[in-house]
Write a protein that holds these residues in place. Structure first.
Motif, mmCIF file in Angstrom:
data_model
loop_
_atom_site.group_PDB
_atom_site.id
_atom_site.type_symbol
_atom_site.label_atom_id
_atom_site.label_comp_id
_atom_site.label_asym_id
_atom_site.label_seq_id
_atom_site.Cartn_x
_atom_site.Cartn_y
_atom_site.Cartn_z
ATOM 1 N N LEU B 539 -8.948 9.526 30.173
ATOM 2 C CA LEU B 539 -7.951 9.127 29.180
ATOM 3 C C LEU B 539 -8.652 8.497 27.969
ATOM 4 O O LEU B 539 -8.275 8.753 26.818
ATOM 5 C CB LEU B 539 -6.951 8.132 29.802
ATOM 6 N N GLY B 540 -9.677 7.710 28.226
ATOM 7 C CA GLY B 540 -10.458 7.117 27.137
ATOM 8 C C GLY B 540 -11.106 8.195 26.277
ATOM 9 O O GLY B 540 -11.123 8.107 25.046
ATOM 10 N N ARG B 541 -11.625 9.221 26.945
ATOM 11 C CA ARG B 541 -12.249 10.324 26.200
ATOM 12 C C ARG B 541 -11.210 11.020 25.321
ATOM 13 O O ARG B 541 -11.477 11.332 24.162
ATOM 14 C CB ARG B 541 -12.862 11.321 27.201
ATOM 15 N N LEU B 542 -10.030 11.243 25.896
ATOM 16 C CA LEU B 542 -8.971 11.903 25.121
ATOM 17 C C LEU B 542 -8.570 11.049 23.926
ATOM 18 O O LEU B 542 -8.314 11.561 22.838
ATOM 19 C CB LEU B 542 -7.749 12.179 26.013
ATOM 20 N N PHE B 543 -8.527 9.752 24.121
ATOM 21 C CA PHE B 543 -8.209 8.853 23.001
ATOM 22 C C PHE B 543 -9.272 8.988 21.918
ATOM 23 O O PHE B 543 -8.965 9.162 20.734
ATOM 24 C CB PHE B 543 -8.128 7.396 23.481
ATOM 25 N N ASN B 544 -10.534 8.928 22.336
ATOM 26 C CA ASN B 544 -11.617 9.012 21.350
ATOM 27 C C ASN B 544 -11.574 10.326 20.583
ATOM 28 O O ASN B 544 -11.755 10.351 19.365
ATOM 29 C CB ASN B 544 -12.972 8.846 22.040
ATOM 30 N N LEU B 545 -11.332 11.414 21.301
ATOM 31 C CA LEU B 545 -11.275 12.727 20.634
ATOM 32 C C LEU B 545 -10.096 12.782 19.666
ATOM 33 O O LEU B 545 -10.214 13.282 18.552
ATOM 34 C CB LEU B 545 -11.170 13.846 21.680
ATOM 35 N N ARG B 546 -8.966 12.227 20.104
ATOM 36 C CA ARG B 546 -7.794 12.206 19.229
ATOM 37 C C ARG B 546 -8.080 11.418 17.941
ATOM 38 O O ARG B 546 -7.624 11.775 16.857
ATOM 39 C CB ARG B 546 -6.612 11.566 19.977
ATOM 40 N N GLU B 547 -8.863 10.344 18.088
ATOM 41 C CA GLU B 547 -9.148 9.491 16.929
ATOM 42 C C GLU B 547 -10.347 9.986 16.117
ATOM 43 O O GLU B 547 -10.868 9.275 15.264
ATOM 44 C CB GLU B 547 -9.360 8.044 17.381
ATOM 45 N N GLY B 548 -10.797 11.202 16.443
ATOM 46 C CA GLY B 548 -11.773 11.831 15.559
ATOM 47 C C GLY B 548 -13.202 11.856 16.060
ATOM 48 O O GLY B 548 -14.123 12.180 15.292
#
Lengths: 142, 618
Positions: B539-548
């Motif tokens: 989930l952290g990875r997905l957040f980071n990817l979403r934030e660029g």
């Protein structure tokens, strides 16, 4: 012979384990504020000063209780509150000049350290020996 | 409730002054447990995509876990927000007593959004919550403000977290000081707090944290104590805290010197536990419920810095403010560390940024007149001056350095990028990775950027601790990913409780799970617990990817890829592109991410991260 908890402030790390086990034992939940002993922080965290009930020889709390709910255990000299007699009037709380007694608002009774019947959990759990059990002796303590 | 949880979040909107107490949804508790679990889920759900970290919409959140505030040994809490330094997720952990007090006040988390139009502090007295004027506190040091608030509220037992001038001035690596000697140090949470005009959060709680099975819980606590006592690593921390890691890292060639140019320092002993103990330590200090007492507190008795009161200079601080700046005087390093605490800046980033500036000046890339006199490696007075300029954004250079090394290098330009030692914008901690591929991989893949607390395999790679029964080849790149993935998952799961890194050196997985079960009633097998960690990590990875985040940023700073290590047992070592590629390929494979570093659809579904259950503040 009177038994008291002796505090070595120089060994106290401020970890509050003593307070946590005290509140756990006495209230069924953890919160150092509800413990029957206190750790006063020094400024800047250079020292911590544990403060415990001294089971006074001349116990003000025992003197002021209007219903004789406060009595002395003959074996270890601990000053104990009899819950069945305590009316929660708060006179002992006011009388203790070391603020070692608190009122439990829920059951309307005063609470103080009773040495857990002679083998205090705070002393058992203290990881550094900052709290010790000492048996006082001598004629003047009889 | 008798399950460790308090069941409530406190939400505060600083723009409107609205304060609410809301129920923690059962699904959130079931799926994310607490601490880091809540942090990642709420960051993902509450932060509008692409929000500037210093904008009012960025939530600043504090999360203890179910075991925080109980007798479970060595528990902490975390701060979560979007980092102004990296633009990625930030979870920063702190010990002390502040996290416990959140629970005693009745909450499993505090969620702060918005921006106050004037400086305020938040006063939480159980369910009585108030925003108070902090105009008179603005400009004070982090510890000074702590004292002032306790005096103002008339209770020395209140627990307070504060920011210093650096947070007020949105220095991108400003920290949140959580009571004396304990900081949410990394990633700039203090700048987010400053951007909200929030000087402090003060808490007093009168509730108790109750566990599900008291007898079994106390038995598990005692088991934890025994394990801590039996661990030689933990006993070293009891005696000398993390400062004794300085000679260890020096011998292993990991101790940063001259802006990470080298890995050994001839004066290592003098800034280690040996030097510190000689010059100022007096006694040990512990966080709430912790028998380890890794803090060593005292004051400098003589000399120029006499009277400086300080906690232990932790390994990271000694490495970055000491050897990295070639300062070998324990008293000077202690002074610099205490100065950072008061200004409210992360010692790791601070030492890295100052080292970067000194090297840039040596190379003629910045005008020497913008630096203090004799601003050279080894000059503590000059370093102190630069730190103050950063915290107050005093001059042009201070202002540039306050942005962190990544942005500073972009500004200074030319070759400065080649010695800006960061990963994803977060300055690298005091573990120079050359000669230690596992450490390199842990740093490259850490979710919040260059961080040593996300599965650094020190024991396996350096101390001969066997991994699954075999001793590892220190220099081998292959085979390290398996360890890193395991450690990241396990530590993430433990950070839902919320554990302390040092407690976990001694306490076994079985005992943690026993504590969790006796506290909450929830039973996890070790395998399920690792799955929980993996889910949250994804989930952290997905957040980071979403934030660029560009996955190509899973990489090492240039210095470690181009310059052979000049000394130590791994002299001559550096990483090649092929080394990094090999490690990342193994890592992505084991994570079930595609070859570019994106979690696959199957992986997202496997962990249930495709469902649309969302936490909202109404």
């Amino acid at each position: 012979m009177r038994t008291v908890i002796y505090t070595n402030f120089d060994l106290c790390t401020g970890c509050a384990i003593c307070q946590m086990i005290c509140s756990e034992h006495k209230t069924g939940g953890t919160n150092p504020r509800l413990a029957l002993l206190r750790i006063s922080p020094g400024r800047n965290g250079l020292i911590h000063q544990p403060e415990v009930c001294q089971q006074c020889q001349n116990a003000f709390c025992l003197k002021v209780c209007p219903v004789e709910a406060v009595y002395r255990n003959k074996d270890n000299g601990a000053v104990i509150i009899d819950d069945s007699k305590c009316t929660g009037c708060g006179l002992c709380v006011k009388a203790c000049q070391k603020s070692m007694i608190m009122l439990d608002k829920e059951n309307k009774a005063a609470r103080k350290c009773d040495l857990c019947g002679g083998d205090p959990l705070c002393v058992q759990f203290c990881p550094t020996g900052a709290l010790q059990i000492v048996k006082l002796g001598g004629e003047k303590d009889e | 409730m008798s399950n460790g949880w308090m069941g409530k979040f406190l939400t505060v909107n600083l723009s409107t002054g609205n304060v609410n107490i809301v129920d923690v949804p059962q699904w959130l508790q079931d799926q994310y447990v607490g601490g880091k679990g809540y942090a990642m889920k709420l960051l993902y759900d509450l932060l509008p995509e692409g929000t500037d970290p210093l904008a009012p919409e960025n939530p600043l959140m504090f999360f203890p876990g179910p075991l925080t505030g109980t007798l479970a040994p060595s528990m902490r809490a975390c701060v979560a927000t979007k980092s102004p330094l990296t633009g990625l997720l930030l979870d920063s952990y702190f010990g002390g007593h502040f996290g416990q007090e959140i629970k005693y006040a009745g909450y499993d988390g505090i969620i702060i959004t918005g921006r106050s139009d004037k400086p305020v502090y938040l006063w939480i007295n159980d369910d009585k919550v108030e925003l108070r004027d902090a105009g008179h506190l603005w400009g004070t040091g982090a510890l000074e403000a702590n004292r002032a608030i306790k005096d103002e509220l008339g209770d020395s037992t209140i627990k307070v977290s504060t920011i210093g001038p650096a947070g007020e001035n949105t220095v991108r690596f400003a920290l949140i000081s959580c009571e004396y000697n304990r900081q949410a140090g990394r990633g700039g949470a203090g700048a987010v707090m400053g951007s909200k005009n929030l000087k402090a959060v003060a808490i007093r709680g009168s509730n108790t944290v109750r566990v599900s099975n008291r007898k079994e819980f106390l038995s598990a606590v005692q088991q934890g104590y025994v394990e801590l006592k039996q661990s030689p690593d933990v006993q070293a921390l009891v005696d000398t805290g993390t400062a004794s890691a300085v000679p260890f890292a020096n011998e292993a060639g990991l101790l940063p010197r001259r802006n990470y140019q080298d890995g050994t320092f001839d004066l290592a002993d003098s800034i280690s536990d040996l030097g510190q103990n000689n010059h100022y330590w007096l006694r040990s200090e512990a966080c709430a419920g912790c028998p380890i007492r890794c803090s060593k507190v005292g004051y400098i008795r003589t000399g120029r810095y006499a009277g400086t009161i300080s906690d232990i200079v932790e390994y990271e601080s000694a490495g970055l403010l000491g050897s990295n700046l070639e300062i070998g005087d324990a008293k000077a390093v202690t002074y610099l560390s205490a100065l950072c605490d008061s200004l409210g800046i992360d010692t790791i980033s601070a030492g890295s940024v100052v080292g970067f500036a000194l090297e840039a000046a040596e190379k003629g890339l910045i005008d020497k007149s913008t630096l203090p006199q004799n601003a050279n490696f080894g000059n503590a007075e000059a370093a102190a001056e630069i730190l103050k300029n950063i915290a107050y954004r005093k001059n042009e250079l201070g202002n540039i350095l306050a942005e962190g090394v990544k942005r500073a290098a972009e500004k200074i330009g030319s070759e400065s990028e080649s010695f800006a030692v960061h990963i994803k914008g977060l300055e690298v901690p005091a573990w120079g990775p050359r000669g230690n591929p596992g450490i390199a991989l842990a740093l490259m893949t850490a979710d919040r950027g260059g961080c040593h607390q996300r599965g650094l395999p020190l024991g396996y790679e350096l101390a001969g601790e066997p991994w699954k029964g075999r001793i590892l080849d220190r220099l081998a790149c292959s085979g390290k990913a398996e360890i890193i993935v395991h450690e990241q998952n396990y530590l993430t799961a433990l950070d839902t409780l919320v554990k302390c890194d040092f407690g976990h050196f001694g306490i076994s997985a079985g005992t943690y799970l026993r504590l969790l079960k006796a506290c909450t009633g929830r039973e996890f097998s070790e395998e399920q617990f690792l799955e929980l960690g993996a889910k949250i990590w994804n989930l952290g990875r997905l957040f980071n990817l979403r934030e660029g985040l560009n996955p190509a940023e899973d990489k090492l700073p240039k210095r470690f890829m181009t310059e052979p290590l000049p000394s130590g047992p791994c002299k001559g070592h550096y990483f090649t592109e092929a080394d990094v590629k090999l490690m990342l390929t193994e890592y992505y494979n084991l994570r079930d991410w595609d070859s570019s570093g994106y979690p696959t659809k199957e992986t997202i579904c496997k962990y249930g991260l495709n469902d649309n259950q969302k936490f909202e503040i109404k």
